[in-house]
Motif scaffolding. Structure first.
Motif, PDB file in Angstrom:
ATOM      1  N   THR A   1       0.696  -1.126  -0.014  1.00  0.00           N
ATOM      2  CA  THR A   1       0.059   0.046  -0.034  1.00  0.00           C
ATOM      3  C   THR A   1       0.789   1.402  -0.018  1.00  0.00           C
ATOM      4  O   THR A   1       1.832   1.278   0.727  1.00  0.00           O
ATOM      5  CB  THR A   1      -0.773   0.076   1.123  1.00  0.00           C
ATOM      6  N   ILE A   2       0.434   2.265  -0.542  1.00  0.00           N
ATOM      7  CA  ILE A   2       1.116   3.584  -0.756  1.00  0.00           C
ATOM      8  C   ILE A   2       0.152   4.745  -0.057  1.00  0.00           C
ATOM      9  O   ILE A   2      -0.823   4.914  -0.532  1.00  0.00           O
ATOM     10  CB  ILE A   2       1.459   4.083  -1.978  1.00  0.00           C
ATOM     11  N   ASN A   3       0.463   5.155   1.013  1.00  0.00           N
ATOM     12  CA  ASN A   3      -0.362   6.313   1.922  1.00  0.00           C
ATOM     13  C   ASN A   3       0.272   7.464   1.578  1.00  0.00           C
ATOM     14  O   ASN A   3       1.507   7.693   1.823  1.00  0.00           O
ATOM     15  CB  ASN A   3      -0.315   5.678   3.281  1.00  0.00           C
ATOM     16  N   ASP A   4      -0.508   8.479   1.491  1.00  0.00           N
ATOM     17  CA  ASP A   4      -0.177   9.915   1.392  1.00  0.00           C
ATOM     18  C   ASP A   4      -0.289  10.619   2.568  1.00  0.00           C
ATOM     19  O   ASP A   4      -1.533  10.435   3.007  1.00  0.00           O
ATOM     20  CB  ASP A   4      -1.028  10.784   0.223  1.00  0.00           C
ATOM     21  N   ILE A   5       0.821  10.934   3.338  1.00  0.00           N
ATOM     22  CA  ILE A   5       0.775  11.301   4.837  1.00  0.00           C
ATOM     23  C   ILE A   5       1.380  12.921   4.737  1.00  0.00           C
ATOM     24  O   ILE A   5       2.350  13.174   4.266  1.00  0.00           O
ATOM     25  CB  ILE A   5       1.723  10.520   5.628  1.00  0.00           C
ATOM     26  N   ALA A   6       0.397  13.752   5.324  1.00  0.00           N
ATOM     27  CA  ALA A   6       0.765  14.956   5.574  1.00  0.00           C
ATOM     28  C   ALA A   6       1.627  15.215   6.792  1.00  0.00           C
ATOM     29  O   ALA A   6       1.371  14.654   7.964  1.00  0.00           O
ATOM     30  CB  ALA A   6      -0.589  15.868   5.735  1.00  0.00           C
TER      31      ALA A   6
END
Length: 241
Positions: free
Chosen positions: A5-10
């Motif tokens: 999985t590729i998560n976009d984290i702020a």
């Protein structure tokens, strides 16, 4: 073959005084019961989209050919943002190095099951992103144990910083450059010879006793060749012993 999985984290960086959007790849079988090596990629979005680095990791992990690996992409906003952070004369360069070592690494160690030691943390980059990856390891040799350089932009200032580094045995270097990279059009529309200064960098690393792999691929300063090299880069640096 499973997919991670590729998560976009702020992530808000105090050093840079800005919010970044990190891309964090976790293997399909990620579990806090296991420990993971970290690979941090500047030019992060390019490594996922153009380099297809997550697919390479998926394939190797499915076949148990590499160790457990988390990949963290740090994207840049635009060409000017990239220059300001990645080049040693950029006004945000030192702050970006602090972000990598003093903010990003502690965040990853806190939130993921990682090895808390330099040899289990690697940096990768292409062109200017390779430059900043190298200089981060030079500045923080006990934090980062491996550096993967794909066609770094090298000048006298970079060579001087490498010459002055305190612990040349603290990290290893994977270093490739294209044999046709003699007339590279840079972001500021100037034409530069990348090959000659990269050969100087390699010679300097050898003289200093840095553990280095070096190769000149037959190609130019483009993702066509860096993407083709990535499979070897990942396998060679993270392969199961």
């Amino acid at each position: 073959m499973g997919q991670g999985t590729i998560n976009d984290i702020a992530f808000y960086s105090e050093a840079l005084q800005e919010e970044l959007h990190l891309l964090i790849y976790l293997p399909e079988n990620y579990s806090p019961l296991y420990k993971y090596t970290i690979l941090i990629a500047s030019d992060g979005r390019d490594y996922f989209q153009l380099g297809r680095i997550s697919r390479i990791a998926d394939e190797y992990l499915a076949n148990e050919e590499i160790e457990n690996l988390i990949i963290v992409g740090v994207p840049y906003k635009n060409v000017e943002d990239r220059r300001r952070k990645y080049l040693p004369n950029g006004d945000l360069h030192t702050a970006y190095l602090r972000f990598l070592a003093h903010e990003l690494v502690p965040y990853l160690d806190k939130n993921y099951s990682t090895y808390h030691m330099g040899m289990a943390r690697a940096l990768i980059g292409d062109s200017q992103a390779a430059t900043v990856s190298l200089l981060a390891a030079v500045a923080y040799p006990n934090t980062f144990g491996k550096v993967l350089l794909q066609s770094p932009q090298v000048n006298e200032e970079v060579l001087q910083k490498v010459q002055e580094m305190k612990d040349p045995h603290a990290f290893s270097v994977y270093h490739v450059i294209g044999s046709l990279e003699t007339e590279v059009v840079t972001m500021d529309k100037k034409v530069k010879d990348f090959l000659t200064p990269n050969r100087k960098l390699h010679q300097l690393l050898k003289e200093l006793g840095v553990d280095t792999f070096y190769d000149e691929f037959e190609g130019k300063h483009t993702w066509k060749y860096w993407q083709a090299d990535l499979k070897r880069a990942i396998r060679q640096n993270f392969g199961q012993k």
